[in-house]
Write a protein that holds these residues in place. Structure first.
Motif: not given
Length: 428
Positions: A55-56, A81-86, A92-100
């Motif tokens: 991110v940095a 984290r990246l989308e949070a800084i635009g 996928p998001s962390q929640a959606a990545a739970e599929l794997e």
């Protein structure tokens, strides 16, 4: 736009190749990259799991778009984290990545939304798991719930093998936290195939089919690996099977994830078993497969980076992909001993000779360059020798011709990649 690809394997080498060919890409970085990727992108010494460091870097370099390769980064929430800084990021998001990230979660989604898959149970208690295995018998499949770098699956042909797999996982000795829960599944008969789609959370863009070879040795013998080779397309996946897979497996998953409040954006890789009852889901991967991604990228005629960006931006409705009619076949060169222990930092020679073969691209997976400029093998799966050809047999001949030009005594490969389809072609 400035593009960052996250990862260091053959998949990321292929994604960097696709990005480097796109008119959208003005500058290309890869973190951490490898010796082959360094020819295409500026490699940055930041590990794929170092979310804060990535991110940095994105902020410091004003990166416009990030393509996340490995599943671990996705499960750790890098896209969020990246989308949070635009900054838009593919995956996928962390929640959606739970599929794997959780095989149990994936199976529960299948049950809830009537997606065909193997019958299963979840266990955290060793004695209960043993009792279930004694009741079910073998063959049977044991999977660690969490990520285990492609090594957490045991297709047990005997009860003793299944009992040992459960004990290794739940005792914590074999897979650490990834094995604190196991999923025990019925054994499915059939042929395996892979199918890829892109989604923006709402729309679905089908990509291509492929067939992987998971076992370490010829004739599908030996332990499971992360993949010893593949080919694309997989003709066994007929148009009718693709349509069935989309209607019964993929679309219910995308709709179900949206209903769960976890809309799925990114690539979804459906590992399928083609049973007598139709295709059934073996597993989902929330990233491009490795080695399948390499074959896919070589067959892409369209700008792959553009459609990845459209997926990340939630705007796939106007996107399409065109593919070469040619087949692609990839042979993995691995370090002797893989998927067990193996020697590291051995020198690989003959890479230029291999890459000079007709139709061949050499993708690096586990490599690094030393101070003398020599390429060293640093991982288990080290190279992906990939060839295009008019058919699978032509691509196979070209790939193995390139393999034979390598000078790497410490490496090995399977010599039968593509055998199923070639046998079918010969019968016809």
């Amino acid at each position: 736009m400035k593009v960052l690809v996250v990862g260091s394997g053959g998949r990321e080498h292929a994604l960097c190749l696709a990005a480097s060919r796109s008119p959208l890409c003005s500058e290309l970085f890869c973190a951490p990259g490898n010796a082959g990727i360094a020819d295409l992108a500026k490699c940055v010494a930041i590990k794929a799991e170092d979310i804060e460091g990535l991110v940095a870097f994105v902020q410091r370099k004003a990166i416009d778009f990030v393509v996340v390769g490995p599943e671990a980064s996705l499960v750790l929430g890098l896209v969020d984290r990246l989308e949070a800084i635009g900054v838009p990021a593919f995956g996928p998001s962390q929640a959606a990545a739970e599929l794997e990230g959780s095989k149990g979660f994936m199976k529960d989604i299948c049950k809830k939304y009537s997606i065909p898959t193997a019958a299963y149970e979840r266990f955290t208690d060793l004695e209960k798991a043993r009792a279930y295995l004694q009741k079910q018998g073998a063959p049977i499949v044991v999977k660690t719930d969490g990520l285990a770098a492609g090594k957490g699956v045991t297709v047990a042909m005997t009860l003793d093998e299944a009992l040992n797999a459960v004990e290794d996982a739940l005792s914590g000795r074999a897979f650490g936290d990834a094995g604190t829960e196991v999923v025990i599944e019925e054994f499915m008969e059939g042929e395996e195939a892979s199918f890829f789609i892109l989604s923006d959370g709402e729309n679905i863009l089908p990509l291509v089919t492929a067939q992987d070879h998971k076992r370490a040795y010829d004739n599908d013998e030996g332990p499971n690996t992360g993949g010893m080779g593949c080919y694309s397309p997989a003709p066994v996946m007929t148009d009718a099977l693709i349509e069935t897979t989309l209607e019964r497996i993929v679309k219910p998953t995308i709709e179900g994830m949206k209903a769960e409040g976890k809309p799925y954006r990114g690539v979804l890789y459906a590992g399928l078993m083609l049973t007598s009852e139709g295709p059934k889901l073996v597993e989902y991967n929330v990233r491009f497969g490795d080695p399948e991604c390499q074959a896919l990228c070589l067959r892409a005629k369209s700008d792959l980076l553009a459609v990845l960006h459209a997926s990340a931006k939630g705007d796939l409705s106007r996107s399409s992909m065109e593919w070469l009619d040619d087949s692609a076949l990839l042979v993995v060169m691995a370090a002797k001993g893989y998927p067990g222990s193996y020697e590291k930092n051995t020198v690989i020679r003959g890479l230029d000779k291999a890459a000079g073969c007709e139709g061949v691209t050499v993708f690096h997976a586990g490599t690094a360059a030393n101070e003398q400029g020599e390429v060293l093998a640093t991982g288990g799966r080290v190279l992906g020798i990939t060839a295009l050809g008019a058919d699978i047999k032509t691509a196979q001949d070209r790939a193995y011709a390139a393999v034979d030009r390598l000078d790497w005594p410490e490496g090995f490969c399977r010599r039968d990649i593509g055998w199923r389809e070639i046998a079918r072609q010969e019968e016809r």
